[in-house]
Design a protein around this motif. Structure first.
Motif, short mmCIF file in Angstrom:
data_model
loop_
_atom_site.label_atom_id
_atom_site.label_comp_id
_atom_site.label_asym_id
_atom_site.label_seq_id
_atom_site.Cartn_x
_atom_site.Cartn_y
_atom_site.Cartn_z
N GLU A 313 -72.17 15.25 -20.33
CA GLU A 313 -72.35 14.69 -18.98
C GLU A 313 -73.32 15.53 -18.17
N VAL A 318 -75.13 12.26 -22.47
CA VAL A 318 -74.10 11.24 -22.61
C VAL A 318 -74.74 9.83 -22.66
N LEU A 325 -73.46 5.06 -29.65
CA LEU A 325 -72.09 4.66 -29.94
C LEU A 325 -71.96 3.13 -29.90
N GLU A 381 -64.80 1.64 -18.88
CA GLU A 381 -63.70 2.38 -18.26
C GLU A 381 -64.27 3.55 -17.47
N ASP A 411 -59.86 4.00 -15.18
CA ASP A 411 -59.11 4.74 -16.20
C ASP A 411 -58.27 5.83 -15.52
N VAL A 470 -48.51 5.00 -24.74
CA VAL A 470 -47.14 4.52 -24.99
C VAL A 470 -46.70 4.99 -26.38
N GLU A 471 -45.62 5.76 -26.38
CA GLU A 471 -45.19 6.36 -27.66
C GLU A 471 -43.80 5.93 -28.10
N PRO A 495 -55.90 6.49 -32.76
CA PRO A 495 -57.34 6.27 -32.92
C PRO A 495 -57.74 6.49 -34.38
#
Ligand code: C2E
Ligand code: CA
Ligand code: CA
Length: 525
Positions: A313, A318, A325, A381, A411, A470-471, A495
């Protein structure tokens, strides 16, 4: 070890160059200091002895006066006491130095300025020498006294001097704490204390200067500065300067080399996308994926974004990094476009500094152009912590995004400082509740209160809600009960590269095991 850590990323040759230059400068400083210290010590000692000589002269002048008085007393040696008593008193009264004047004959008091001083009152044997220092005597039991004696045959003139005359000289001197007036083996200091010579002789570094005219000396205790103290006080600023320069240099080299490494990595195609699934809370259907960047470093292995995004950044790398990407993500997804739900949401994380880059719009258009129209929804995001001020320019930008089919999400919602009114001004489409709040669900009462507040705040904005991180089933249940629209977290998927992710589309059984309804069928956003 510290050096290895500091210089870790610097090339060996540069590292060696810095180290050897710093070492050379240090050696030069030490050699120079050793010589300079010796010289400074020598000149310090010379200064001190000069100073001691000047004090000797001052004290000499008092004894000169005492000697002068004693000579006048000597003229009264053979005169009957009754006749000279008044003259002795007059002599003392007119002198700044003398406290008493006494004539001794055969070591006995013959006549004195001190009223009725008898034979038994004065121990004349204590005044054997020309100058005598006594801590006290019969006449002045509480303060020291110095006697000056002039002798000829059986006769002697004895001048009593109050010791504070000398103490005052010492007291007003810059070295007063280390300065002594010494007679025989006794010392007088600035606070009129008499003590024995041995007690200071034990201390080394004593410089003493004798009077040529009278039997006394002046002693100064020298506080020689040690070599290291000398180097420290003289060069501390210099050392700090060198250390700062070395630090800045090292940081600069480390950062530029890290930036160089990053540029090289972009050219070498080392930044790769990982994907994390997002499902609908109502039926656990596939809603989309978040793209999470990874650096496939040739030496360090797989590097997480937190370790390189901040530098990317700062250095604006970036921008090309995200562009690359996007190209890779499109390349990854195009082959599977027919098996993905329609529409399918692809989210990218965009740094605030990237938002105003005109190329971002083009990059988004290029990305969407790779897919059949309306098949993919592209979401950008933006982290709440890096949020930008609402402005017309931002409004226009978000409008343009919407026109080309790009949505905007906030986000890490809840971690920034933005309030409701502020968020309402921004033309955003989605909120992602930060995983910190999700992890608080059903923990403590206070934490639970915080979670409830964040969720009700998000609800008031009337935007689509995603819960990240969320786990557990409990978290999932709570979020579903509270009508959070989408769920993302390890409970459904970690991921992973596209091949692993897409396996589930092709063979749904692999992760659907625990979620029977977990489905690839589409769900409108
Ligand atoms: P983020 O956008 O909040 O991404 C979610 C992070 O939480 C990811 O970490 C993800 O692996 C992790 N996560 C997801 N589900 C769970 C869960 O159930 N439990 C736990 N403990 N963690 C979970 P990751 O991949 O290390 O990314 C970290 C951050 O790096 C991201 O946070 C995002 O801010 C940034 N980032 C990632 N990729 C990019 C990118 O391409 N560009 C930019 N500018 N930033 C990126
Ligand atoms: Ca994110
Ligand atoms: Ca987050």
């Amino acid at each position: 070890m510290i050096l290895t850590r500091i210089f870790g990323k610097v090339r060996n040759s540069t590292r060696l160059l810095i180290l050897s230059s710093v070492l050379l400068v240090l050696i030069a400083i030490l050699l120079g200091s050793s010589y300079a210290h010796e010289e400074a010590d020598k000149s310090y000692r010379e200064d001190i002895s000069q100073h001691a000589v000047s004090i000797v002269y001052k004290i000499d002048s008092f004894f000169d006066e005492a000697n002068n008085l004693a000579s006048q007393v000597a003229t009264m040696w053979y005169v009957p006491c009754k006749k000279s008593e008044y003259n002795l008193k007059k002599l003392v009264a007119s002198s700044n130095v003398a406290r008493s004047a006494t004539i001794l004959h055969n070591n006995n008091v013959y006549c004195s300025s001190v009223y009725k001083l008898g034979r038994e009152d004065l121990d004349t044997s204590t005044f054997r020498k020309t100058i005598t220092l006594l801590a006290s005597n019969h006449i002045t039991p509480n303060s020291p006294v110095v006697g000056y004696k002039l002798v000829k045959g059986d006769w002697a003139a004895l001048i009593g001097i109050n010791a504070n005359v000398f103490s005052r000289i010492l007291e007003n001197d810059q070295y007063k704490d280390n300065l002594f007036f010494a007679i025989d083996n006794k010392l007088l200091n600035d606070s009129e204390k008499v003590f024995w010579l041995q007690s200071i002789e034990e201390a080394n570094n004593i410089l003493s200067v004798k009077s040529i005219k009278y039997p006394f000396k002046v002693m100064i205790k020298i506080n020689s500065v040690s070599f290291w103290d000398y180097v420290y006080t003289r060069y501390i600023i210099f050392f700090i300067l060198i250390a700062t320069i070395a630090l800045i240099e090292t940081l600069y080299i480390t950062l530029t080399s890290a930036k160089r490494d990053m540029k090289r990595a972009i050219a070498a195609d080392e930044f790769i996308p990982y994907y994390q699934l997002v499902v609908t809370s109502s039926s656990y259907r596939w809603h989309g994926m978040e793209v999470l960047i990874r650096w496939q470093h040739p030496k360090l292995g797989l590097v997480e974004p937190i370790k390189f995004i901040p530098l990317a950044e700062r250095s604006k790398l970036v921008v090309p990094m995200t562009r690359q990407l996007m190209i890779k993500v499109a390349h990854d997804l195009v082959p599977y476009i027919d098996v993905l739900p329609n529409p399918f949401v692809i989210s990218f994380n965009i740094s605030a500094s990237h938002l105003y880059e005109p190329t971002l719009l083009v990059d988004c258009q290029n990305f969407l152009a790779k897919f059949p129209s309306n098949k993919i929804v592209l979401v950008l995001e933006l982290t709440e912590g890096q949020l930008i001020e609402p402005s017309e320019r931002l409004d226009r930008l978000f409008d343009t995004f919407h026109q080309i089919g790009v949505r905007v999400a906030i986000d890490d919602f809840g971690t920034g400082y933005s309030n409701l009114a502020y968020l309402q001004k921004l033309k955003i489409d989605k909120l992602k509740i930060d995983r910190m709040f999700v992890s608080m669900i059903y923990t403590t009462t206070e934490a639970q209160y915080l979670v409830d507040t964040i969720i009700s705040l998000a609800k008031q904005l009337k935007l689509k809600l995603v819960a990240e991180g969320v786990e557990t089933h409990e978290q999932l249940q709570y979020l579903t009960d509270h009508k959070v629209d989408y769920i993302q977290g390890f409970l459904f998927s970690r991921p992973a590269p596209i091949q692993e992710m897409i396996k589930d589309v092709l063979q749904p059984s692999s992760i659907v095991r625990s979620f029977q309804q977990f489905s690839i069928f589409n769900e409108n956003i």
